[in-house]
Design an enzyme around this catalytic site. Sequence first.
Site, short mmCIF file in Angstrom:
data_model
loop_
_atom_site.label_atom_id
_atom_site.label_comp_id
_atom_site.label_asym_id
_atom_site.label_seq_id
_atom_site.Cartn_x
_atom_site.Cartn_y
_atom_site.Cartn_z
CB SER A 91 -5.91 -1.37 0.12
OG SER A 91 -4.97 -2.26 1.03
CG ASP A 128 -3.91 0.43 3.21
OD1 ASP A 128 -4.68 0.92 2.12
OD2 ASP A 128 -3.85 -0.74 3.55
#
Length: 171
Positions: free
Chosen positions: A19, A141
């Site tokens: 992320s 993600d």
Amino acid sequence: MLAALTETDVRPNLMVGTSVGAANAVWFVLHSSDVDSLASLWLSLRRTDVLPARPVRGLLGLLGFRDHLVPNSGLRRLLKRWLGEIDLTGTGIPVHVGATDVLTGAEVLLSKGSALDAVLTSTAIPAVFPPLHLDGRYLMDGGAVNNNPVSHAVELGADLVWVLPTGYACG
């Protein structure tokens, strides 16, 4: 924390991030002698730099006609300016980026290919940004399945791991 580590001459042998941590890891391996600039970059951001207002696209996402609410064009532009066009294998310090396979939920560790695409993939918050199609898979993600990829660092040979959390606001 990254600045404190570099000030005490702690130098990593490898970096692993997911992320926003992936963005920080790749930026660091490209600019390890200028850590203060990373904080300046984050502090200079505006919401519209990352989340440009696209009301029609957002509505289409809310109604289920798209798999996301916001295009990743703003984030792509920002990351391209910050990271440039570099391959993950072309960094002085090896860097690895965590992602999630949308269809299987499996963790994916990206260690080669475009750093820009890898970071864009790892920061593709589900339903907010579109997943990216890389290496025949739809990826999103990395924090969706492993927000702190310590296990990957250990598998890659790290015997001392520094975990640098992200996402805290200062007031």
